[in-house]
Design a protein around this motif. Sequence first.
Motif, PDB file in Angstrom:
ATOM      1  N   ALA A 155       0.821  -1.639  -0.480  1.00 57.35           N
ATOM      2  CA  ALA A 155       0.065   0.284  -0.141  1.00 57.35           C
ATOM      3  C   ALA A 155       0.593   1.187  -0.064  1.00 57.35           C
ATOM      4  O   ALA A 155       0.627   2.360  -0.228  1.00 57.35           O
ATOM      5  CB  ALA A 155      -1.227   0.065   1.389  1.00 57.35           C
ATOM      6  N   THR A 157       3.336   0.940  -1.301  1.00 54.98           N
ATOM      7  CA  THR A 157       4.408   1.499  -3.044  1.00 54.98           C
ATOM      8  C   THR A 157       3.418   2.028  -3.724  1.00 54.98           C
ATOM      9  O   THR A 157       4.276   3.147  -3.956  1.00 54.98           O
ATOM     10  CB  THR A 157       4.625   0.291  -2.362  1.00 54.98           C
ATOM     11  N   TRP A 158       2.478   2.272  -3.546  1.00 57.41           N
ATOM     12  CA  TRP A 158       1.277   2.396  -3.938  1.00 57.41           C
ATOM     13  C   TRP A 158       0.829   4.032  -3.901  1.00 57.41           C
ATOM     14  O   TRP A 158       0.969   4.549  -4.723  1.00 57.41           O
ATOM     15  CB  TRP A 158      -0.026   1.345  -3.706  1.00 57.41           C
ATOM     16  N   ARG A 161       3.391   6.058  -5.612  1.00 59.79           N
ATOM     17  CA  ARG A 161       3.164   5.822  -7.364  1.00 59.79           C
ATOM     18  C   ARG A 161       3.779   7.027  -7.882  1.00 59.79           C
ATOM     19  O   ARG A 161       2.971   8.584  -7.382  1.00 59.79           O
ATOM     20  CB  ARG A 161       2.196   5.084  -7.925  1.00 59.79           C
ATOM     21  N   PRO A 182       4.459   2.737 -13.132  1.00 63.82           N
ATOM     22  CA  PRO A 182       3.311   1.201 -13.673  1.00 63.82           C
ATOM     23  C   PRO A 182       4.227  -0.032 -13.799  1.00 63.82           C
ATOM     24  O   PRO A 182       3.052  -0.741 -12.705  1.00 63.82           O
ATOM     25  CB  PRO A 182       2.745   1.486 -14.564  1.00 63.82           C
ATOM     26  N   LEU A 185       4.578  -1.487  -9.927  1.00 66.23           N
ATOM     27  CA  LEU A 185       3.183  -1.723  -9.066  1.00 66.23           C
ATOM     28  C   LEU A 185       2.753  -2.347  -9.843  1.00 66.23           C
ATOM     29  O   LEU A 185       1.819  -3.766  -8.708  1.00 66.23           O
ATOM     30  CB  LEU A 185       2.316   0.051  -8.899  1.00 66.23           C
ATOM     31  N   SER A 189       2.270  -6.530  -7.268  1.00 67.54           N
ATOM     32  CA  SER A 189       1.034  -6.543  -6.697  1.00 67.54           C
ATOM     33  C   SER A 189       1.093  -7.557  -6.919  1.00 67.54           C
ATOM     34  O   SER A 189      -0.182  -8.490  -6.390  1.00 67.54           O
ATOM     35  CB  SER A 189       0.018  -5.437  -7.790  1.00 67.54           C
ATOM     36  N   LEU A 215      -5.826  -2.685  -1.137  1.00 65.84           N
ATOM     37  CA  LEU A 215      -5.348  -1.999  -1.918  1.00 65.84           C
ATOM     38  C   LEU A 215      -6.905  -0.826  -2.406  1.00 65.84           C
ATOM     39  O   LEU A 215      -6.166   0.324  -2.056  1.00 65.84           O
ATOM     40  CB  LEU A 215      -4.932  -2.558  -2.680  1.00 65.84           C
ATOM     41  N   LEU A 219      -6.135   3.442  -1.378  1.00 59.33           N
ATOM     42  CA  LEU A 219      -6.510   4.163  -2.178  1.00 59.33           C
ATOM     43  C   LEU A 219      -7.073   4.793  -1.654  1.00 59.33           C
ATOM     44  O   LEU A 219      -7.186   5.948  -1.799  1.00 59.33           O
ATOM     45  CB  LEU A 219      -6.632   3.355  -3.616  1.00 59.33           C
TER      46      LEU A 219
END
Length: 256
Positions: A155, A157-158, A161, A182, A185, A189, A215, A219
């Motif tokens: 999470a 890492t996202w 982004r 991307p 990611l 994932s 996730l 987000l």
Amino acid sequence: MSDGRLAAGGRLALTFFTVAPLRADRVDRAVAGTAIRLAPLVGALLGVLLAGVLGGLGAVAPALVAGVVTVAVAALLTRGLHLDGLADTVDALGSYRSGEAALRIMRQPDVGPFGVTALLLVLLLQAASFAALASRPWTALLAALAAGAATGRLAVTWACRRGVPAARPDGLGALVAGTVGPVALVGLSVGVALLAVPAVPGRPWQGPVAVAAALAGTLLLVRHVVRRLGGITGDVLGATVELGSTLFYLGVVLTG
């Protein structure tokens, strides 16, 4: 990626996400981005240690006791930094302030009622989830805790982004915001989702679905934080760790 940057990123990832007393000899955006991409791996390793604690205690103590002790060990192994970030983030959001006013609340050393409530809720949910997992076969328990800890770091890492800004021009958020592309990611994932497959015996789909749901929840949090604060901070990243892991654990203990 050079071997030197990978090694420096690995040391920095362990420093960011565990209590390991490693000194990062190089800290810049390139190394920080590598550390954020390695975060799910660090989480998986941490989850393996926690699985050993939970499995060992679950064999000799009541499940709830084993769950509570495992939560305490997790906090010790991370110096409680992510829990602190969760409390600070919730206090800032609960103030109904935005921008710099909310950021000032995050920097205050005390914890307000919103932060305390969030901490209690997350810790109780984690302890109860661990208690439910303690009776599962070792393979499932190991997969659940490794994938859960990895999901919390995924999470992060996202949250880092490209396109997600930092709320301040300095600090951890500024160092890591926008450093992950991307391709990384998607690859990370898929890897965490595969790790979660054995987490629920007889339901190979439930672990990956729990990863996706966790996730999605984080987000939404990051989106709301960016709207309110203008970007991410180190505290926000800590909050995503705790929220992501907790949502995953809930996802794999739910039965229907």
